[in-house]
Design an enzyme around this catalytic site. Structure first.
Site, PDB file in Angstrom:
ATOM      1  N   SER A  40       0.869  -1.181   0.000  1.00 26.92           N
ATOM      2  CA  SER A  40       0.000   0.000   0.000  1.00 26.92           C
ATOM      3  C   SER A  40       0.904   1.229   0.000  1.00 26.92           C
ATOM      4  O   SER A  40       2.057   1.156   0.443  1.00 26.92           O
ATOM      5  CB  SER A  40      -0.874   0.007   1.255  1.00 26.92           C
ATOM      6  OG  SER A  40      -1.558   1.247   1.369  1.00 26.92           O
ATOM      7  N   TYR A  48      -0.617  -1.071  10.573  1.00 32.43           N
ATOM      8  CA  TYR A  48      -0.889  -1.288   9.147  1.00 32.43           C
ATOM      9  C   TYR A  48       0.299  -0.808   8.297  1.00 32.43           C
ATOM     10  O   TYR A  48       0.779  -1.531   7.422  1.00 32.43           O
ATOM     11  CB  TYR A  48      -2.162  -0.550   8.732  1.00 32.43           C
ATOM     12  CG  TYR A  48      -2.516  -0.749   7.271  1.00 32.43           C
ATOM     13  CD1 TYR A  48      -2.942  -1.988   6.805  1.00 32.43           C
ATOM     14  CD2 TYR A  48      -2.413   0.300   6.351  1.00 32.43           C
ATOM     15  CE1 TYR A  48      -3.259  -2.180   5.469  1.00 32.43           C
ATOM     16  CE2 TYR A  48      -2.736   0.117   5.009  1.00 32.43           C
ATOM     17  CZ  TYR A  48      -3.164  -1.126   4.574  1.00 32.43           C
ATOM     18  OH  TYR A  48      -3.468  -1.327   3.244  1.00 32.43           O
TER      19      TYR A  48
END
Ligand SMILES: NC(=O)c1ccc[n+]([C@@H]2O[C@H](COP(=O)([O-])OP(=O)(O)OC[C@H]3O[C@@H](n4cnc5c(N)ncnc54)[C@H](O)[C@@H]3O)[C@@H](O)[C@H]2O)c1
Length: 268
Positions: A141, A157
């Site tokens: 990401s 994350y």
């Protein structure tokens, strides 16, 4: 000639969102796609792909469980003979501030977002090494390795997605001599059911409208679609990318090019 004719692809986290979009694109280009997910709805997703796009089959698999992963890949090998393409897509993105985080949260997030990739790659590598052919695509990401959100809560994350890049590069080096390509994708904001809660819409509100509205902040004036990511996976899974390995590719409509957000984008 379809670009993935005769190839067998496995996609993790394929019941919905980006994984389902990737599966639709790969199937429509001729691959036999094995959709895997912890959710039973993966069956329906695969059925719909068979109706409208191409060859697909569902397998239930929790990437956090070594036994599950082994069983699912054994079944896939029995059903299809081999795996040519592995897309490590399964991932979660809950936000939690570090001071509010317990060990269980941290471990679960890394189990899914990082260690799941190790397990699935380990399951397919012996066959790929033997055949001297294989494509592994890992979902990272932009969040973590490149940017953060002002809302915070992304230490777990962000570090998991940065770990995916390290995993990709190290594995690419380890397997290049076997003609195996390992690359990773860094999406920006992509339209998916799980992102509704995160991007401003509350339960009961029109999530899709919120996502469309959010897209106005992006230079290309829209959110990415699961198919946008699927098309990049298609390239990485095809022989057109045979000299590309260890790469990280951002796909975000130009979003991280902005130094700061100055209101809805209005090209001159
Ligand atoms: N949507 C975005 O904007 C965006 C941006 C950057 C990166 N990503 C990454 O893309 C991937 C897919 O995201 P999405 O938005 O489609 O999410 P999503 O929640 O819609 O889909 C994720 C899928 O993974 C499955 N899954 C969760 N835990 C699992 C487990 N233990 N074993 C097997 N499957 C499991 C879920 O059941 C779900 O079907 C994730 O890795 C995410 O971090 C998404």
């Amino acid at each position: 000639m379809k670009r993935l004719e005769g190839r067998v692809a496995v996609v993790t986290g394929a019941a919905q969102g980006i994984g389902a979009g990737i599966s639709r694109v790969l199937a429509s280009h001729g691959a036999t796609v094995c959709l895997t997910d912890i959710k039973d709805s993966v069956e329906l997703t695969a059925e719909n792909i068979c109706k409208d796009y191409g060859k697909a089959r569902a397998y239930r698999m929790d990437v956090t469980k070594a036994g599950d992963v082994e069983q699912a890949f054994n079944k896939i090998a029995k059903d299809h003979g081999r795996v040519d393409v592995l897309v490590n897509n399964a991932g979660i993105y809950p936000r939690r501030k570090l001071v509010e985080m317990d060990e269980e949260f941290l471990h679960q997030l890394f189990e899914i977002n990082v260690f799941g990739m190790f397990r699935c790659a380990k399951a397919v590598l012996p066959g790929m090494m033997e055949r001297r052919y294989g494509k592994i695509v890992n979902m990272s990401s932009v969040t973590g390795p490149m940017v953060g959100t002002p809302a915070g809560g992304q230490t777990a994350y962000g570090s998991s997605k940065a770990a995916v890049i390290g995993f990709t590069k190290a594995l690419a080096l380890e397997t290049a001599q076997y003609m195996i390509n390992v690359n990773c994708i860094l999406p920006g904001y992509v339209y998916s059911p799980s992102a509704f809660g995160i991007r401003g819409s509350k339960v009961g509100e029109d999530g899709e409208a919120a996502m469309r509205e959010f897209g106005r902040k992006i230079p290309m004036c829209r959110q990415g679609s699961p198919e946008d990511v699927g098309n990049l996976v298609l390239f990485l899974a095809s022989d057109e990318s045979s000299y590309l390995t260890g790469s990280e590719i951002v796909i975000d409509g130009g979003n991280i090019l902005q130094e700061e957000y100055l209101g809805p984008y209005s090209p001159k």
